[in-house]
Enzyme design. Structure first.
Site, PDB file in Angstrom:
ATOM      1  N   HIS A   1      23.148  -1.687  -1.622  1.00 43.21           N
ATOM      2  CA  HIS A   1      22.199  -0.905  -2.433  1.00 43.21           C
ATOM      3  C   HIS A   1      22.103  -1.395  -3.886  1.00 43.21           C
ATOM      4  O   HIS A   1      21.933  -0.597  -4.813  1.00 43.21           O
ATOM      5  CB  HIS A   1      22.556   0.588  -2.400  1.00 43.21           C
ATOM      6  CG  HIS A   1      22.889   1.087  -1.029  1.00 43.21           C
ATOM      7  ND1 HIS A   1      21.939   1.262  -0.053  1.00 43.21           N
ATOM      8  CD2 HIS A   1      24.078   1.402  -0.455  1.00 43.21           C
ATOM      9  CE1 HIS A   1      22.524   1.680   1.060  1.00 43.21           C
ATOM     10  NE2 HIS A   1      23.826   1.768   0.847  1.00 43.21           N
ATOM     11  N   CYS A   2      22.230  -2.690  -4.067  1.00 42.18           N
ATOM     12  CA  CYS A   2      22.193  -3.273  -5.421  1.00 42.18           C
ATOM     13  C   CYS A   2      23.249  -2.643  -6.319  1.00 42.18           C
ATOM     14  O   CYS A   2      23.050  -2.492  -7.528  1.00 42.18           O
ATOM     15  CB  CYS A   2      20.810  -3.142  -6.062  1.00 42.18           C
ATOM     16  SG  CYS A   2      19.512  -3.886  -5.103  1.00 42.18           S
ATOM     17  N   ALA A   3      24.375  -2.250  -5.738  1.00 42.55           N
ATOM     18  CA  ALA A   3      25.434  -1.606  -6.519  1.00 42.55           C
ATOM     19  C   ALA A   3      26.796  -2.133  -6.087  1.00 42.55           C
ATOM     20  O   ALA A   3      27.718  -1.357  -5.824  1.00 42.55           O
ATOM     21  CB  ALA A   3      25.353  -0.088  -6.346  1.00 42.55           C
TER      22      ALA A   3
END
Lengths: 117, 268
Positions: free
Chosen positions: B225-227
């Site tokens: 999640h781009c995290a």
């Protein structure tokens, strides 16, 4: 569905899983976007793959792909392996793989290509 | 981060000194759903009387709730079009007028200049000085229409609807969690929490979970999640994530929940 019995079988019981005694070539690859990892070992003799071993952590597709490819490359020459593309991997997996999973299936091939470079 | 999946606000004070130029934080986590309190965080920052500016990432909240950026104590904020029924490739950068006046343009082109002479030129007034060249006209119109549509639906209504769905989903998932094969991440209840539910099925990779659900017409996101730093902090390689919006209903949640067992059956 993508998870046909053959794919699931390779996922649950991956072929050539484990380490080789005296690998001549090896490489590690990781997919940063999902955390998949593979460590690959090859034993080459006269430019042909004699033995393959791998350990990996990842989704069913990447593990099944690793297992299928490891079987496929046995006896193949370095040149033959260098020519392998995504389509070849998809064919090994039964011809069906949605674009979202291409990276998963390509990871083992990338590791093999890095190892023989 | 605290173990409750909330930010540790106590550490804000220690982290700030003269070297800090910008304090940037997200209004809500796209992974855990945790909603942060910008007023509280801004106050902590402002109490230090530093020259740093405060930037809020409101991409996760503007689409889902009524947000009055001017009242949050932040200097600037950003949000994207595609997360609020708008087109891709467009978003909003909002800042206090005084700050926009102080800032220099970083892209040069048509419309961003007031006057050009041989030796010097002057910038147009904000927002034009930051909008050089041919604008993304179709995107702007599309995003404007999306905003209108959402406002007509009522932002409070949307928030209520999502809260209701989240509570309903968490309740339905309880027994799976108790049985030990479903892991949920994020705050336990719906308080200060968005309508996103990150989850994993025990011993199944999130990509595989998503793929099986996809087969049944259920779209969840999977991955990091781009995290990535958050995922590694939680000691996870990936999660699957269901997110709810105004077009979802309880039946959708029933469908999703009823297929989770299927994922287990296919892959384990």
């Amino acid at each position: 569905m993508l998870y046909r019995d053959e794919i699931l079988d390779h996922y649950r019981h991956p072929q050539n899983y484990g380490h080789l005694k005296e690998p001549t070539h090896q490489a590690k690859q990781a997919n940063a976007s999902c955390g998949d990892e593979i460590a690959l070992e090859l034993k080459l003799s006269s430019g042909r793959v004699n033995q393959v071993g791998f350990t990996a952590q990842g989704c069913a597709i990447s593990l099944a792909a690793a297992s299928l490819i490891s079987e496929h490359i046995k006896g193949k020459t370095v040149e033959q392996i260098a020519r392998m593309r995504l389509d070849d991997v998809i064919n090994l997996m039964g011809g069906e793989l949605n674009p979202g999973r291409h990276k998963c299936a390509l990871l083992p091939l990338q590791a093999i290509k890095t190892a023989i470079k | 981060m605290e173990t409750t999946d909330r930010l540790m606000l106590g550490s804000v004070e220690q982290l700030l000194d003269e070297e800090v130029g910008l304090v940037a934080f997200s209004h809500a986590s796209n992974v855990l759903g945790t909603v942060n309190d910008p007023v509280k965080i801004s106050r902590l920052v402002q109490a230090k009387k530093l020259s740093c500016k405060i930037l809020l990432d409101a991409s996760q909240t503007i689409p889902h709730n009524s947000v009055d950026l001017g009242k949050l104590g932040v200097d600037a904020a950003v949000f994207s079009g595609h997360k609020m029924l708008g087109p891709t490739g467009i978003g909003v950068f909002w800042a206090k007028h005084k700050l926009l006046e102080e800032m220099n343009p970083f892209i040069y082109g048509g419309d961003m200049i007031a006057e050009v002479q041989q030796e010097k030129s002057s910038w147009n007034e904000p927002p034009y000085k930051f909008e050089a060249g041919t604008p993304h006209i179709a995107g702007i119109i599309g995003l404007g229409t999306a905003v209108e549509y959402l406002q007509n639906q009522g932002m409070e209504h949307i928030w209520q609807h999502e809260q209701e769905l989240t509570a309903y989903a968490l309740k339905k998932l309880e027994s799976f969690v108790d049985e030990g094969w479903l892991h949920l991440y994020g705050p336990a209840g719906t308080e200060e929490r968005l309508g996103v539910i990150s989850f994993n099925i025990d011993r199944v990779h999130a990509h595989d979970t998503a793929q099986v659900l996809d087969h049944y017409g259920i779209a969840v996101r999977s991955g990091q999640h781009c995290a990535a730093p958050l995922l590694s902090r939680l000691d996870l390689t990936a999660t699957a994530r269901a997110s709810f919006y105004l077009y979802n209903n309880k039946q959708d949640i029933d469908t999703w929940v009823s297929r989770l067992g299927e994922v287990k059956k296919v892959l384990l």
